[in-house]
Design a protein around this motif. Structure first.
Motif, mmCIF file in Angstrom:
data_model
loop_
_atom_site.group_PDB
_atom_site.id
_atom_site.type_symbol
_atom_site.label_atom_id
_atom_site.label_comp_id
_atom_site.label_asym_id
_atom_site.label_seq_id
_atom_site.Cartn_x
_atom_site.Cartn_y
_atom_site.Cartn_z
ATOM 1 N N GLN A 444 0.836 -1.205 0.000
ATOM 2 C CA GLN A 444 0.000 0.000 0.000
ATOM 3 C C GLN A 444 0.870 1.255 0.000
ATOM 4 O O GLN A 444 0.580 2.232 -0.694
ATOM 5 C CB GLN A 444 -0.911 -0.012 1.225
ATOM 6 C CG GLN A 444 -1.898 1.153 1.283
ATOM 7 C CD GLN A 444 -3.134 0.905 0.450
ATOM 8 O OE1 GLN A 444 -3.147 0.013 -0.377
ATOM 9 N NE2 GLN A 444 -4.163 1.714 0.668
ATOM 10 N N ARG A 458 -3.919 -6.812 -5.425
ATOM 11 C CA ARG A 458 -4.674 -6.453 -4.220
ATOM 12 C C ARG A 458 -5.022 -7.706 -3.426
ATOM 13 O O ARG A 458 -5.507 -8.692 -3.978
ATOM 14 C CB ARG A 458 -5.944 -5.700 -4.613
ATOM 15 C CG ARG A 458 -6.700 -5.123 -3.431
ATOM 16 C CD ARG A 458 -7.949 -4.413 -3.916
ATOM 17 N NE ARG A 458 -8.703 -3.850 -2.821
ATOM 18 C CZ ARG A 458 -8.529 -2.634 -2.325
ATOM 19 N NH1 ARG A 458 -7.597 -1.848 -2.855
ATOM 20 N NH2 ARG A 458 -9.249 -2.192 -1.322
ATOM 21 N N LEU A 629 -2.801 6.439 5.858
ATOM 22 C CA LEU A 629 -2.587 4.997 5.725
ATOM 23 C C LEU A 629 -2.810 4.258 7.042
ATOM 24 O O LEU A 629 -3.269 3.109 7.044
ATOM 25 C CB LEU A 629 -1.171 4.726 5.220
ATOM 26 C CG LEU A 629 -0.861 5.152 3.781
ATOM 27 C CD1 LEU A 629 0.605 4.927 3.461
ATOM 28 C CD2 LEU A 629 -1.735 4.390 2.791
ATOM 29 N N ILE A 728 -3.869 6.554 -4.028
ATOM 30 C CA ILE A 728 -4.527 5.603 -3.121
ATOM 31 C C ILE A 728 -6.034 5.667 -3.299
ATOM 32 O O ILE A 728 -6.719 4.640 -3.410
ATOM 33 C CB ILE A 728 -4.128 5.916 -1.668
ATOM 34 C CG1 ILE A 728 -2.635 5.663 -1.468
ATOM 35 C CG2 ILE A 728 -4.936 5.071 -0.694
ATOM 36 C CD1 ILE A 728 -2.123 6.131 -0.122
ATOM 37 N N GLU A 732 -8.716 2.731 -4.811
ATOM 38 C CA GLU A 732 -9.829 2.216 -4.018
ATOM 39 C C GLU A 732 -11.145 2.339 -4.779
ATOM 40 O O GLU A 732 -11.973 1.430 -4.779
ATOM 41 C CB GLU A 732 -9.905 2.982 -2.691
ATOM 42 C CG GLU A 732 -8.727 2.768 -1.763
ATOM 43 C CD GLU A 732 -8.763 1.393 -1.118
ATOM 44 O OE1 GLU A 732 -9.855 0.793 -1.053
ATOM 45 O OE2 GLU A 732 -7.696 0.912 -0.690
ATOM 46 N N LEU A 781 -6.339 -2.647 6.947
ATOM 47 C CA LEU A 781 -4.891 -2.618 6.857
ATOM 48 C C LEU A 781 -4.292 -3.260 8.082
ATOM 49 O O LEU A 781 -4.725 -3.007 9.195
ATOM 50 C CB LEU A 781 -4.406 -1.168 6.750
ATOM 51 C CG LEU A 781 -4.848 -0.417 5.494
ATOM 52 C CD1 LEU A 781 -4.377 1.033 5.587
ATOM 53 C CD2 LEU A 781 -4.282 -1.080 4.266
#
Length: 812
Positions: A444, A458, A629, A728, A732, A781
């Motif tokens: 990531q 992913r 993140l 990012i 998504e 995450l």
């Protein structure tokens, strides 16, 4: 007389058909008095702007010319020194295979049989006779002399060209050589655009835009990026036992460019115009056969020159890397971005320094991700080999310390050196026992900097297949050296047997994806970043694009490139279609940000998030990125917020949307002058202010001497962070948009290898702008121990050695 003087202020441009788009041949241009010099109506603006850019990036005239002359002397040294080693050294004496007897008055009897360096060097007359007797050496020296003379002529031509560029910087741009290093490229570019309004460097349009300059500098590179994006170039090889490999070297890339762009028989009739016959579809088969013959001739020429090129590659690699390997054997285990990776990850209209800076920031996270994979079997072997080698080396060192005469024993120094190299190499295979294996977090973080990632990576970051595909972009230094050594042998076969088979596809590609732009010439249509012509509905352009699958750029290249160019060039005015696209995306960002965490909460968590993610850089932009993140980690772990209340779980996308929405809101509240001054906003520490304020606030608090440099640095840092947040966020959203497509069509249900993903994609792009969108699919995450630091020059990192391996047994 007055009319005659007035008429003399105008210049009619004639006999420049190669520089004039159709319908512009008789354009009248007014030239103000005092500005008539050699920079009015520059015929080859591609070369001119490229030299201006290189002059800036290479730090001026003195540094450039010194580098050019040292390259000349370097080639001369390699040829001369190699000839000397092969013909002028008596190796029997040097290796003590033949005795030497020094006699003479006053000679020490103990030194009569001692070999000195002059003893092993032949006299000049005998050395010359050896060279003259070897016709092969003479032929190679003649070839080297011809090439050196050609290079010398080219260097002197470059001196004249860059002296003119130096004068242009001083007289036209008003930038002295002493202060050149204090100017960013964007500032130089702004002065170029202003100068065009006063002095018509380009006669076909009154004003230049940032995109025009980028198109001139990156005309052929944009074509290369597009062809890699559409998997048109045969760089992916399927070999027995080795499987799928990516092979792209400097020599092979040079041949591609020679065949397609500027060599004899290439598709372009000059630097800026595709030959008209390649724009017509009627004779595509004939043109494909013609291109096939050119490729065949180029492949045969490479085959004939293979021995000479191979000898040079071996010699250059030996002189360049032997000392480094002896001093730091672990440097071969360091990694570098491959040439294929640089093209695959490059945005359309991204200059070299922008690409290098972006990939440089992604170097450490990518190294940590690759080092997180270890082989238990290799670890066991490495530990035992290191033990046995270290034991023998310890004994030899102890004996040497006890009595230095041990060093005179034959091959004892060789044994010590080899054992030291073996220990260094084996230790690189032993992971650090205290490191935590967090591949999802590392990947990531890698995505935040490299901006491109195939869909099937992913949730598969811990698989060896994903690691192997990342290795195609981020290769070992040893693999790079080996590929360059093999390039003279492999390149002819790729040209003859693989590239020739794609002749018709290449002809169709250049016909379908070449557009003519007034004042610029023929460019790759992808470089216009046009969402309508080249957008992908799965990348937030649904309802705004008319592109077929063949016309779509792959992996969101059009949308991400548009976003990157917009952030890097905030003064650029996009076309109407792009403005609509940007406005639509901004609306979605604000809509999705409503479900995200408050921006103030993210800022308050910045120090904790930086600590959790081992962010050692500590500057504001990196802390902000770390907050985005790591915030999902904090909310998923159930840790209370700053106000002692539990925060609802969120995703990295929602956190990114919240920050981007705050950026947009505070930017819209600024006065027009401040907004035009900077697109990227800096954080405000005042409690009653909005989260971000203009860099004007920061400038006001600085002294005049350092305000511009410091503010420019901060703007650049926040621009990079903003682009990372966009990357990012858009990935998504892409995942969210792809899920309904998977359920309805069945496509993408099984993860596809990178080669299949790339090979099933289509072509073309157009101009536009960038914004954002949010993914509502939560992706939890796991806590990761990655380090986010500003990377130094890549070659310096490689010379320092590789990063220690991480323990794959410890998992998040």
């Amino acid at each position: 007389m007055a009319n005659l003087e007035t008429y003399q202020e105008y210049q009619r441009i004639e006999d420049f058909e190669e520089d004039s788009p159709h319908g512009e041949e008789d354009l009248l241009v007014h030239v103000p008095e005092g500005l008539r010099d050699s920079w009015h109506h520059i015929k080859n603006l591609d070369n001119f702007f490229t030299r201006i850019y290189q002059f800036h990036q290479k730090n001026g005239f003195a540094c450039m010319m010194l580098s050019e002359f040292f390259e000349l002397f370097q080639f001369l040294f390699v040829v001369t020194f190699t000839t000397f080693l092969f013909n002028c050294v008596e190796y029997d004496i040097l290796f003590a295979n033949r005795a030497v007897n020094h006699t003479g008055p006053g000679q020490n009897p103990l030194d009569r049989n001692k070999v000195t360096l002059p003893d092993a060097i032949l006299p000049s007359q005998q050395c010359t006779e050896r060279i003259q007797e070897n016709s092969w050496i003479i032929f190679l020296l003649i070839m080297a002399t011809i090439f050196w003379v050609y290079r010398m002529i080219k260097v002197f031509c470059n001196i004249l060209h860059y002296w003119e560029i130096r004068q242009f910087y001083i007289k036209a741009l008003k930038i002295g050589m002493g202060e050149l290093c204090n100017f960013t490229w964007q500032e130089v570019q702004d002065r170029l655009i202003s100068l065009q309004r006063e002095q018509q460097m380009c006669i076909h349009k009154k004003e230049l835009t940032e995109l025009d300059i980028y198109h001139r500098i990156l005309r052929f590179k944009n074509y290369m990026v597009a062809m890699v994006n559409k998997s048109l170039l045969p760089v992916q090889l399927q070999l027995p036992l080795l499987g799928n490999l990516v092979f792209l070297t400097q020599g092979l890339k040079y041949n591609f460019e020679l065949i397609l762009f500027w060599g004899p028989g290439s598709l372009f009739q000059n630097k800026w115009n595709l030959h008209p016959k390649y724009k017509r579809a009627g004779n595509r088969l004939e043109l494909a056969q013609q291109l096939s013959r050119v490729i065949l001739l180029m492949g045969v020429a490479n085959l004939l020159l293979c021995p000479f090129i191979l000898v040079w590659q071996v010699l250059y690699a030996f002189f360049s890397y032997t000392e480094v390997i002896r001093r730091e054997p672990g440097s071969l285990g360091a990694r570098r971005w491959s040439l294929y990776g640089r093209l695959y990850l490059r945005h359309f209209n991204e200059l070299d320094h922008e690409l290098h800076g972006r990939l440089g920031r992604g170097y450490k996270p990518t190294s940590k991700y690759m080092n997180s994979f270890t082989s238990p079997l290799l670890t066991v072997l490495a530990k035992n080999v290191a033990f046995f080698s270290g034991s023998v080396l310890a004994v030899l060192i102890a004996l040497t310390v006890y009595d230095e005469d041990v060093l005179t024993v034959q091959h004892i120094l060789t044994a010590i050196t080899v054992l030291g190299v073996v220990i260094t190499i084996t230790r690189s295979f032993i992971p650090d026992e205290h490191m935590v294996w967090c591949p999802e977090q590392l990947l990531q973080c890698v995505l935040a900097h490299i901006h491109y990632m195939p869909d099937h990576w992913r949730d598969n970051a811990n698989k060896s297949e994903t690691r192997d595909e990342v290795a195609q972009l981020f290769q070992y230094k040893a693999v790079f050296i080996l590929e360059e050594l093999l390039s003279p042998i492999v390149t002819p076969f790729i040209l003859i047997f693989l590239l020739r088979n794609k002749s018709l596809e290449i002809i169709d590609f250049f016909r379908n994806f070449t557009v003519e732009v007034v004042g610029v010439g023929d460019i790759c249509s992808f470089a216009q970043m046009d969402i309508r012509r080249h957008g992908n509905p799965l990348w937030m352009s649904e309802g705004q694009t008319e592109a077929s699958v063949y016309q779509q750029a792959e992996n969101g290249k059009t949308e991400l490139s548009l976003m990157h160019f917009t952030i890097k060039n905030p003064h650029w005015q996009p076309p109407q279609e792009s403005s609509v696209f940007i406005s639509h995306l901004k609306e979605k960002v604000h809509q999705d940000a409503q479900g995200g965490p408050p921006t103030q909460l993210l800022l308050s968590e910045a120090p904790l998030c930086s600590s959790l993610l081992s962010n050692e850089s500590g500057n504001a932009p990196d802390n902000l990125l770390a907050s985005v993140l790591a915030h999902p980690i904090l909310t998923a772990s159930g840790l209370p917020g700053r106000d002692r209340r539990f925060v609802p779980p969120s995703t990295a996308a929602s956190a990114a949307a919240s920050v981007l929405a705050s950026l947009s809101i505070s930017h819209s509240q600024l006065p027009h002058a401040s907004r035009s001054h900077s697109h990227v906003l800096l954080p405000s520490t005042h409690p009653d202010s909005t989260m971000y304020c203009s860099d004007r606030t920061v400038i006001d608090s600085m002294s005049a001497s350092d305000s511009r440099i410091r503010s420019t640095t901060m703007l650049s840092e926040f621009a990079l962070a903003e682009m990372s947040l966009h990357a990012i966020y858009m990935h998504e959203v892409h995942q969210q948009n792809s899920l309904p497509h998977q359920r309805t069509s069945g496509q993408w249900q099984n993860p596809m290898p990178m080669r299949d993903l790339i090979s099933n994609t289509g072509s073309q792009t157009h101009s536009g702008h960038t914004a954002v969108h949010l993914s509502s699919m939560p992706t939890p995450l796991r806590l990761g121990g990655w380090t986010e630091e500003e990377e130094e020059d890549e070659e310096e990192v490689l010379n320092r050695g590789s990063t220690p391996k991480q323990d794959s047994k410890s998992s998040c």
